[in-house]
Motif scaffolding. Structure first.
Motif, PDB file in Angstrom:
ATOM      1  N   LYS A 100      13.692  13.054   5.801  1.00 61.08           N
ATOM      2  CA  LYS A 100      14.366  12.055   4.806  1.00 61.08           C
ATOM      3  C   LYS A 100      14.609  10.943   5.899  1.00 61.08           C
ATOM      4  N   VAL A 101      14.861  10.909   7.037  1.00 59.44           N
ATOM      5  CA  VAL A 101      14.955   9.776   7.653  1.00 59.44           C
ATOM      6  C   VAL A 101      13.983   8.825   7.837  1.00 59.44           C
ATOM      7  N   CYS A 102      12.679   9.349   7.278  1.00 58.22           N
ATOM      8  CA  CYS A 102      11.564   8.409   7.319  1.00 58.22           C
ATOM      9  C   CYS A 102      11.241   7.796   5.739  1.00 58.22           C
ATOM     10  N   ALA A 103      11.961   8.437   5.012  1.00 58.27           N
ATOM     11  CA  ALA A 103      11.767   8.090   3.456  1.00 58.27           C
ATOM     12  C   ALA A 103      12.330   6.604   3.128  1.00 58.27           C
ATOM     13  N   ALA A 104      13.324   5.977   4.108  1.00 60.55           N
ATOM     14  CA  ALA A 104      13.797   4.825   3.667  1.00 60.55           C
ATOM     15  C   ALA A 104      12.529   3.925   3.611  1.00 60.55           C
ATOM     16  N   CYS A 105      11.620   4.327   4.656  1.00 60.27           N
ATOM     17  CA  CYS A 105      10.694   3.010   4.834  1.00 60.27           C
ATOM     18  C   CYS A 105       9.325   3.829   4.354  1.00 60.27           C
ATOM     19  N   HIS A 106       8.923   5.234   4.369  1.00 58.82           N
ATOM     20  CA  HIS A 106       7.783   5.599   3.975  1.00 58.82           C
ATOM     21  C   HIS A 106       7.698   6.298   2.788  1.00 58.82           C
ATOM     22  N   SER A 107       6.581   6.337   1.905  1.00 56.08           N
ATOM     23  CA  SER A 107       6.364   7.383   0.711  1.00 56.08           C
ATOM     24  C   SER A 107       5.427   8.373   1.406  1.00 56.08           C
ATOM     25  N   ASN A 125      -4.965  12.960  11.260  1.00 55.17           N
ATOM     26  CA  ASN A 125      -6.038  12.761  11.540  1.00 55.17           C
ATOM     27  C   ASN A 125      -6.835  11.211  10.984  1.00 55.17           C
ATOM     28  N   ARG A 126      -6.005  10.633  10.555  1.00 54.21           N
ATOM     29  CA  ARG A 126      -6.205   9.052  10.008  1.00 54.21           C
ATOM     30  C   ARG A 126      -6.210   8.313  11.206  1.00 54.21           C
ATOM     31  N   LYS A 127      -7.118   6.906  11.160  1.00 55.17           N
ATOM     32  CA  LYS A 127      -7.026   6.319  12.231  1.00 55.17           C
ATOM     33  C   LYS A 127      -5.719   5.332  12.170  1.00 55.17           C
ATOM     34  N   PRO A 128      -4.947   5.255  13.257  1.00 54.65           N
ATOM     35  CA  PRO A 128      -3.788   4.326  12.810  1.00 54.65           C
ATOM     36  C   PRO A 128      -4.275   2.919  12.590  1.00 54.65           C
ATOM     37  N   GLY A 129      -3.292   2.173  11.748  1.00 55.01           N
ATOM     38  CA  GLY A 129      -3.389   0.942  11.430  1.00 55.01           C
ATOM     39  C   GLY A 129      -4.354   0.839  10.115  1.00 55.01           C
ATOM     40  N   THR A 130      -4.827   1.897   9.401  1.00 56.72           N
ATOM     41  CA  THR A 130      -6.052   1.421   8.598  1.00 56.72           C
ATOM     42  C   THR A 130      -5.577   1.938   7.090  1.00 56.72           C
ATOM     43  N   LYS A 135      -0.021  -4.206   5.551  1.00 62.81           N
ATOM     44  CA  LYS A 135      -0.078  -5.092   6.731  1.00 62.81           C
ATOM     45  C   LYS A 135       0.303  -4.589   7.944  1.00 62.81           C
ATOM     46  N   TYR A 136      -0.411  -4.271   8.899  1.00 64.66           N
ATOM     47  CA  TYR A 136      -0.031  -3.778  10.133  1.00 64.66           C
ATOM     48  C   TYR A 136       0.316  -4.730  10.960  1.00 64.66           C
ATOM     49  N   SER A 137       1.005  -4.360  12.197  1.00 63.30           N
ATOM     50  CA  SER A 137       1.174  -5.440  13.280  1.00 63.30           C
ATOM     51  C   SER A 137      -0.020  -5.146  14.148  1.00 63.30           C
ATOM     52  N   PRO A 138      -0.322  -6.274  14.907  1.00 64.79           N
ATOM     53  CA  PRO A 138      -1.444  -6.217  15.628  1.00 64.79           C
ATOM     54  C   PRO A 138      -1.531  -5.063  16.851  1.00 64.79           C
ATOM     55  N   THR A 148      -6.536   8.375  17.321  1.00 69.10           N
ATOM     56  CA  THR A 148      -6.411   8.943  16.015  1.00 69.10           C
ATOM     57  C   THR A 148      -4.731   9.612  15.993  1.00 69.10           C
ATOM     58  N   TRP A 149      -4.555   9.804  14.656  1.00 64.79           N
ATOM     59  CA  TRP A 149      -3.334  10.390  14.221  1.00 64.79           C
ATOM     60  C   TRP A 149      -3.487  11.926  14.313  1.00 64.79           C
ATOM     61  N   ASP A 150      -3.867  12.408  15.352  1.00 64.81           N
ATOM     62  CA  ASP A 150      -3.793  14.031  15.679  1.00 64.81           C
ATOM     63  C   ASP A 150      -2.662  14.404  16.024  1.00 64.81           C
ATOM     64  N   GLY A 167       5.258  -3.079  20.555  1.00 60.27           N
ATOM     65  CA  GLY A 167       4.906  -4.090  19.787  1.00 60.27           C
ATOM     66  C   GLY A 167       4.763  -3.751  18.495  1.00 60.27           C
ATOM     67  N   ASN A 168       4.852  -2.174  18.180  1.00 61.16           N
ATOM     68  CA  ASN A 168       4.562  -1.904  16.658  1.00 61.16           C
ATOM     69  C   ASN A 168       5.838  -2.365  15.970  1.00 61.16           C
ATOM     70  N   LYS A 169       5.659  -2.346  14.638  1.00 58.72           N
ATOM     71  CA  LYS A 169       6.878  -2.820  13.778  1.00 58.72           C
ATOM     72  C   LYS A 169       7.699  -1.841  13.194  1.00 58.72           C
ATOM     73  N   MET A 170       7.286  -0.527  13.594  1.00 59.62           N
ATOM     74  CA  MET A 170       8.287   0.523  12.922  1.00 59.62           C
ATOM     75  C   MET A 170       9.702   0.603  13.733  1.00 59.62           C
ATOM     76  N   ALA A 171      10.579   0.229  13.188  1.00 59.20           N
ATOM     77  CA  ALA A 171      11.972   0.229  13.568  1.00 59.20           C
ATOM     78  C   ALA A 171      12.965   1.573  13.691  1.00 59.20           C
TER      79      ALA A 171
HETATM   80  C1  HEC Z   1      12.915   1.508   9.408  1.00 55.77           C
HETATM   81  C2  HEC Z   1      11.640   1.703   8.748  1.00 55.77           C
HETATM   82  C3  HEC Z   1      10.875   2.908   9.200  1.00 55.77           C
HETATM   83  C4  HEC Z   1      11.319   4.295   9.522  1.00 55.77           C
HETATM   84  C5  HEC Z   1      12.774   4.859   9.502  1.00 55.77           C
HETATM   85  C6  HEC Z   1      10.319   5.126  10.030  1.00 55.77           C
HETATM   86  N1  HEC Z   1       9.130   4.297   9.864  1.00 55.77           N
HETATM   87 FE1  HEC Z   1       7.154   5.032  10.380  1.00 55.77          FE
HETATM   88  N2  HEC Z   1       6.404   2.910  10.328  1.00 55.77           N
HETATM   89  C7  HEC Z   1       7.293   1.722   9.626  1.00 55.77           C
HETATM   90  C8  HEC Z   1       6.333   0.917  10.003  1.00 55.77           C
HETATM   91  C9  HEC Z   1       7.145  -0.648   9.488  1.00 55.77           C
HETATM   92  C10 HEC Z   1       5.143   0.940  10.388  1.00 55.77           C
HETATM   93  C11 HEC Z   1       4.144   0.087  10.698  1.00 55.77           C
HETATM   94  C12 HEC Z   1       4.202  -0.254  12.074  1.00 55.77           C
HETATM   95  C13 HEC Z   1       2.994  -1.261  12.403  1.00 55.77           C
HETATM   96  O1  HEC Z   1       2.348  -1.647  11.740  1.00 55.77           O
HETATM   97  O2  HEC Z   1       3.319  -1.689  13.499  1.00 55.77           O
HETATM   98  C14 HEC Z   1       5.213   2.821  10.212  1.00 55.77           C
HETATM   99  C15 HEC Z   1       4.340   3.299  10.908  1.00 55.77           C
HETATM  100  C16 HEC Z   1       4.318   4.703  10.994  1.00 55.77           C
HETATM  101  C17 HEC Z   1       2.991   5.447  11.306  1.00 55.77           C
HETATM  102  C18 HEC Z   1       1.687   4.956  11.400  1.00 55.77           C
HETATM  103  C19 HEC Z   1       0.869   5.129  10.024  1.00 55.77           C
HETATM  104  C20 HEC Z   1      -0.615   4.395   9.973  1.00 55.77           C
HETATM  105  O3  HEC Z   1      -0.928   4.279   8.937  1.00 55.77           O
HETATM  106  O4  HEC Z   1      -1.000   4.109  11.117  1.00 55.77           O
HETATM  107  C21 HEC Z   1       3.436   6.828  11.284  1.00 55.77           C
HETATM  108  C22 HEC Z   1       2.538   7.856  11.520  1.00 55.77           C
HETATM  109  C23 HEC Z   1       4.725   6.866  10.871  1.00 55.77           C
HETATM  110  N3  HEC Z   1       5.278   5.432  10.756  1.00 55.77           N
HETATM  111  C24 HEC Z   1       5.609   7.777  10.788  1.00 55.77           C
HETATM  112  C25 HEC Z   1       7.049   7.937  10.713  1.00 55.77           C
HETATM  113  C26 HEC Z   1       7.778   9.097  10.410  1.00 55.77           C
HETATM  114  C27 HEC Z   1       7.305  10.400  10.634  1.00 55.77           C
HETATM  115  C28 HEC Z   1       9.052   8.526  10.260  1.00 55.77           C
HETATM  116  C29 HEC Z   1      10.434   9.535  10.230  1.00 55.77           C
HETATM  117  C30 HEC Z   1      10.658  10.267  11.136  1.00 55.77           C
HETATM  118  C31 HEC Z   1       9.025   6.826  10.348  1.00 55.77           C
HETATM  119  N4  HEC Z   1       7.740   6.727  10.530  1.00 55.77           N
HETATM  120  C32 HEC Z   1      10.281   6.415   9.984  1.00 55.77           C
HETATM  121  C33 HEC Z   1       8.612   2.057   9.400  1.00 55.77           C
HETATM  122  C34 HEC Z   1       9.358   2.924   9.539  1.00 55.77           C
END
Ligand code: HEC
Length: 199
Positions: A100-107, A125-130, A135-138, A148-150, A167-171
Motif C-alpha cells: 500500500k505504501v507503494c501504491a501512491a506511485c505505482h500501479s 526479472n525485468r531489466k531496470p529502467g525498461t 520516463k526513467y532517470s538517467p 536485473t530485478w532479480d 540519483g534515481n528519482k524514487m522518493a
Molecule cells: C513517491 C513515489 C514512489 C513510491 C512511494 C515508491 N516508488 Fe518505486 N519508483 C518511483 C519512481 C519515480 C521510480 C522511477 C525511478 C527512476 O526512474 O529513477 C520508481 C522505480 C521503482 C522500481 C524500478 C522499476 C523499473 O521498471 O525499473 C521498482 C522495482 C520500484 N520502484 C518498487 C517500489 C516499491 C516496491 C515501492 C513500495 C515499497 C515503491 N517503489 C514506492 C516512485 C515511487
C-alpha cells in the motif's frame, strides 16, 4: 540631619538595580527555549554499530530484533538471512498490505499502467529502467545496463533505494525490516501471468 540613612538606602537601591540588570541581561542571553522534541534522535541507519554494540546481550530474540532494525542502509546486514531463505516463509497477503505504501506511485495492475513510478506488473526479472512508456532517470537507465530485478537486487534496492541506485528519482526511504521486504517481494512475484520460479 545626618546623611547616613540616605547613603545606606542609596547603596541598597544601587545593589538592587545591579541585581535586576544582571538578571535581565542574563535572561536575554540565556533565553529558556522549550525543546521541540525531548531528548535527542538516534538515527538507526546512521549509527548501526553503536546501537548494535549497546544492545543487551541477554535474550537472543530481543537482540536479534535490535540488530535487524539497525541493519546498515545500503546492504542487508550479514546476519540477515538471504532473500532466498526469507522467501520460503514469505506471506504474500502481508506483502500486499505492505505494498500500500507503494501504491501512491505505482500501479500493480496487469495493464502495466505508469503513474508517478513505472507499472510494477511483471517487475521480477525485468531489466531496470525498461518499462514501456515510462520516463526513467538517467541513473535508473544506467543501472539497468548492468542489473536485473532479480530477488536479491530488489531486496537491496527496497532496503534503501537512494543508496543502491544513487540519483534515481524514487522518493521512498526504503523498507527496513527484512521479512517485510521478503513478503513484499513475494507479492511482486505474484504480479505475473507466469510468476518467476522461487530461488
Ligand atoms: C513517491 C513515489 C514512489 C513510491 C512511494 C515508491 N516508488 Fe518505486 N519508483 C518511483 C519512481 C519515480 C521510480 C522511477 C525511478 C527512476 O526512474 O529513477 C520508481 C522505480 C521503482 C522500481 C524500478 C522499476 C523499473 O521498471 O525499473 C521498482 C522495482 C520500484 N520502484 C518498487 C517500489 C516499491 C516496491 C515501492 C513500495 C515499497 C515503491 N517503489 C514506492 C516512485 C515511487
Amino acid at each position: 540631619m545626618s546623611l547616613q540613612p540616605n547613603k545606606i538606602l542609596g547603596a541598597v537601591l544601587a545593589v538592587a538595580v545591579v541585581v535586576f540588570a544582571v538578571d535581565f541581561v542574563s535572561n536575554q542571553i540565556f533565553a529558556k527555549q522549550d525543546l521541540k522534541t525531548p531528548g535527542y534522535v538516534i538515527d538507526m541507519n546512521a549509527a548501526p554499530a553503536v546501537v548494535a554494540t549497546e544492545a543487551p546481550a541477554a535474550g537472543s530474540n530481543a537482540s536479534a530484533a535490535t540488530q535487524q532494525a539497525a541493519a546498515p542502509a545500503a546492504s542487508p546486514a550479514s546476519d540477515v538471512a538471504p532473500i532466498a531463505e526469507r522467501l520460503k516463509t514469505a506471506d504474500v497477503a502481508a506483502g500486499e498490505k505492505t505494498s500500500k505504501v507503494c501504491a501512491a506511485c505505482h500501479s500493480f495492475a496487469d495493464s502495466g499502467a505508469n503513474k508517478v513510478g513505472p507499472g510494477l506488473w511483471e517487475v521480477v526479472n525485468r531489466k531496470p529502467g525498461t518499462h514501456e512508456g515510462f520516463k526513467y532517470s538517467p541513473a535508473m537507465a544506467t543501472f539497468g545496463e548492468t542489473h536485473t530485478w532479480d530477488y536479491a537486487t530488489l531486496d537491496i534496492y527496497l532496503t534503501n533505494p537512494k543508496a543502491e541506485v544513487p540519483g534515481n528519482k524514487m522518493a521512498f526511504a526504503g523498507i527496513k525490516k527484512p521479512q517485510d521486504r521478503a513478503n513484499l517481494i513475494a507479492y511482486l512475484r505474484s504480479l505475473s501471468t507466469n510468476p518467476a520460479p522461487l530461488p
